[in-house]
Design a protein around this motif. Structure first.
Motif, PDB file in Angstrom:
ATOM      1  N   GLU A   1       0.831  -1.204   0.000  1.00 47.42           N
ATOM      2  CA  GLU A   1       0.000   0.000   0.000  1.00 47.42           C
ATOM      3  C   GLU A   1       0.868   1.257   0.000  1.00 47.42           C
ATOM      4  O   GLU A   1       0.602   2.205  -0.749  1.00 47.42           O
ATOM      5  CB  GLU A   1      -0.921  -0.003   1.213  1.00 47.42           C
ATOM      6  N   ASN A   2       1.911   1.273   0.814  1.00 45.10           N
ATOM      7  CA  ASN A   2       2.810   2.430   0.855  1.00 45.10           C
ATOM      8  C   ASN A   2       3.505   2.641  -0.482  1.00 45.10           C
ATOM      9  O   ASN A   2       3.696   3.787  -0.924  1.00 45.10           O
ATOM     10  CB  ASN A   2       3.847   2.253   1.964  1.00 45.10           C
ATOM     11  N   GLN A   3       3.878   1.550  -1.148  1.00 47.10           N
ATOM     12  CA  GLN A   3       4.496   1.665  -2.468  1.00 47.10           C
ATOM     13  C   GLN A   3       3.516   2.240  -3.480  1.00 47.10           C
ATOM     14  O   GLN A   3       3.887   3.082  -4.315  1.00 47.10           O
ATOM     15  CB  GLN A   3       4.994   0.294  -2.931  1.00 47.10           C
ATOM     16  N   LEU A   4       2.244   1.815  -3.401  1.00 53.33           N
ATOM     17  CA  LEU A   4       1.234   2.333  -4.313  1.00 53.33           C
ATOM     18  C   LEU A   4       0.995   3.820  -4.083  1.00 53.33           C
ATOM     19  O   LEU A   4       0.785   4.575  -5.033  1.00 53.33           O
ATOM     20  CB  LEU A   4      -0.075   1.559  -4.144  1.00 53.33           C
ATOM     21  N   VAL A   5       1.038   4.247  -2.824  1.00 47.87           N
ATOM     22  CA  VAL A   5       0.890   5.671  -2.515  1.00 47.87           C
ATOM     23  C   VAL A   5       1.968   6.486  -3.226  1.00 47.87           C
ATOM     24  O   VAL A   5       1.692   7.514  -3.855  1.00 47.87           O
ATOM     25  CB  VAL A   5       0.945   5.911  -0.994  1.00 47.87           C
ATOM     26  N   GLU A   6       3.212   6.028  -3.136  1.00 48.51           N
ATOM     27  CA  GLU A   6       4.323   6.741  -3.774  1.00 48.51           C
ATOM     28  C   GLU A   6       4.147   6.785  -5.294  1.00 48.51           C
ATOM     29  O   GLU A   6       4.381   7.821  -5.935  1.00 48.51           O
ATOM     30  CB  GLU A   6       5.643   6.067  -3.408  1.00 48.51           C
ATOM     31  N   ILE A   7       3.740   5.653  -5.881  1.00 48.97           N
ATOM     32  CA  ILE A   7       3.549   5.595  -7.334  1.00 48.97           C
ATOM     33  C   ILE A   7       2.432   6.537  -7.770  1.00 48.97           C
ATOM     34  O   ILE A   7       2.571   7.275  -8.761  1.00 48.97           O
ATOM     35  CB  ILE A   7       3.245   4.145  -7.770  1.00 48.97           C
ATOM     36  N   LEU A   8       1.318   6.559  -7.030  1.00 48.15           N
ATOM     37  CA  LEU A   8       0.186   7.398  -7.403  1.00 48.15           C
ATOM     38  C   LEU A   8       0.510   8.875  -7.229  1.00 48.15           C
ATOM     39  O   LEU A   8       0.018   9.719  -7.988  1.00 48.15           O
ATOM     40  CB  LEU A   8      -1.047   7.013  -6.586  1.00 48.15           C
TER      41      LEU A   8
ATOM     42  N   ASP B   1     -10.315   3.000   2.424  1.00 48.44           N
ATOM     43  CA  ASP B   1      -9.178   3.142   3.332  1.00 48.44           C
ATOM     44  C   ASP B   1      -8.919   4.620   3.600  1.00 48.44           C
ATOM     45  O   ASP B   1      -8.274   5.304   2.812  1.00 48.44           O
ATOM     46  CB  ASP B   1      -7.948   2.485   2.701  1.00 48.44           C
ATOM     47  N   LEU B   2      -9.424   5.130   4.719  1.00 48.74           N
ATOM     48  CA  LEU B   2      -9.279   6.553   5.007  1.00 48.74           C
ATOM     49  C   LEU B   2      -7.839   6.923   5.331  1.00 48.74           C
ATOM     50  O   LEU B   2      -7.429   8.061   5.126  1.00 48.74           O
ATOM     51  CB  LEU B   2     -10.198   6.949   6.166  1.00 48.74           C
ATOM     52  N   GLY B   3      -7.045   5.974   5.823  1.00 49.58           N
ATOM     53  CA  GLY B   3      -5.622   6.241   6.029  1.00 49.58           C
ATOM     54  C   GLY B   3      -4.932   6.456   4.705  1.00 49.58           C
ATOM     55  O   GLY B   3      -4.077   7.329   4.549  1.00 49.58           O
ATOM     56  N   PHE B   4      -5.305   5.669   3.704  1.00 46.01           N
ATOM     57  CA  PHE B   4      -4.781   5.816   2.345  1.00 46.01           C
ATOM     58  C   PHE B   4      -5.156   7.184   1.793  1.00 46.01           C
ATOM     59  O   PHE B   4      -4.346   7.882   1.190  1.00 46.01           O
ATOM     60  CB  PHE B   4      -5.362   4.703   1.470  1.00 46.01           C
ATOM     61  N   VAL B   5      -6.400   7.595   2.019  1.00 51.27           N
ATOM     62  CA  VAL B   5      -6.878   8.897   1.550  1.00 51.27           C
ATOM     63  C   VAL B   5      -5.998  10.021   2.082  1.00 51.27           C
ATOM     64  O   VAL B   5      -5.569  10.908   1.351  1.00 51.27           O
ATOM     65  CB  VAL B   5      -8.343   9.122   1.996  1.00 51.27           C
ATOM     66  N   SER B   6      -5.715   9.984   3.384  1.00 44.91           N
ATOM     67  CA  SER B   6      -5.003  11.091   4.014  1.00 44.91           C
ATOM     68  C   SER B   6      -3.587  11.242   3.484  1.00 44.91           C
ATOM     69  O   SER B   6      -3.020  12.328   3.517  1.00 44.91           O
ATOM     70  CB  SER B   6      -4.970  10.890   5.536  1.00 44.91           C
TER      71      SER B   6
END
Length: 252
Positions: free
Chosen positions: A174-181, A196-201
């Motif tokens: 998930e953290n890797q996807l955040v960086e890519i996005l 995933d509200l943590g992902f949103v933030s």
């Protein structure tokens, strides 16, 4: 210079039979903006995405994508669905899946060298180019998610729609996807549907909250009261900005 929003919903309503799913929805998404959509199951998120893709037609109101009707802009929309039904025994490689994103520009016969290069570039952007010859069915959940996003990128979109990209992946992926996005958002407009509200933030500045009606909030304004209003109950949120020790949790 002010540019026209890349996606506009203007007073849009939609119903299945006599049941209203979306009511008087109005919002816009700007070019190169990264924005998330949240809401409960059955609240209308998937319907809203299908309307943006031109797969459904509104009962009232208008939708504009890249200055055109959604069905006319579809070739410039990359889409990763939430669910993918496939036979894991089917002999399709990772590159084959990515090339599916080139079908709209592909004639009969084999894919051209140019199409293959574009598909490989999309896989490289998602960090999975080294898996190009691997069977798609043999991949882990996180690897499959990356390949499916690469397939969406292979059409060279101006608008990328991702439906639950972090479903069934572990926190490291998930953290890797955040960086890519984050990187993708500098090039194209990204709209991510997620629970995933943590992902949103971590990802966006604005959140589209969908539960028949639509409200848009800056991420900083998402409070327990707003969450309860969206989902009809309390949700637990887990902090990831801490380290664990024998003495307990130490927050950064």
């Amino acid at each position: 210079m002010v540019t026209e929003p890349i996606l506009i919903f203007d007073n849009v309503s939609f119903a299945f039979d006599d049941k209203e799913v979306l009511s008087n929805v109005s919002f816009s998404v700007q070019k190169h903006e990264s924005i998330c959509m949240v809401g409960p199951n059955g609240g209308g998120k998937s319907t809203l995405v299908k309307l943006a893709l031109g797969l459904l037609q509104p009962c009232s109101g208008t939708i504009t994508v890249l200055g055109r009707a959604p069905e006319k802009a579809r070739r410039k929309i990359g889409y990763m669905p939430q669910y993918l039904q496939y036979d894991q025994r089917f002999p399709v490689t990772v590159l084959d899946v990515a090339l599916m994103g080139r079908l709209s520009s592909h004639g009969f016969g084999f894919f051209s060298k140019g199409n293959r290069q574009i598909a490989l570039k999309a896989l490289a952007e998602m960090g999975v180019a080294d898996l190009a010859t691997r069977p798609f069915g043999a991949l882990s959940g996180g690897q499959r998610q990356r390949v499916l996003i690469a397939r969406a990128l292979a059409c060279e979109p101006e608008l990328l729609l991702l439906d639950e990209p972090t479903a069934n992946v572990d926190p490291a992926v998930e953290n890797q996807l955040v960086e890519i996005l984050h990187t993708l958002a500098a090039k194209i407009t990204v709209l991510t549907v997620t629970h995933d509200l943590g992902f949103v933030s971590q990802l966006v500045d604005r959140v589209i909250c969908v539960n028949r009606f639509v409200k848009i909030h800056p991420t900083s304004e998402i409070t327990g009261e707003i969450i309860q209003d969206i989902y009809g109950g309390d949700l637990k949120m887990v902090r990831h900005d801490h380290c664990c020790s024998e003495q307990g949790h130490i927050h950064d």
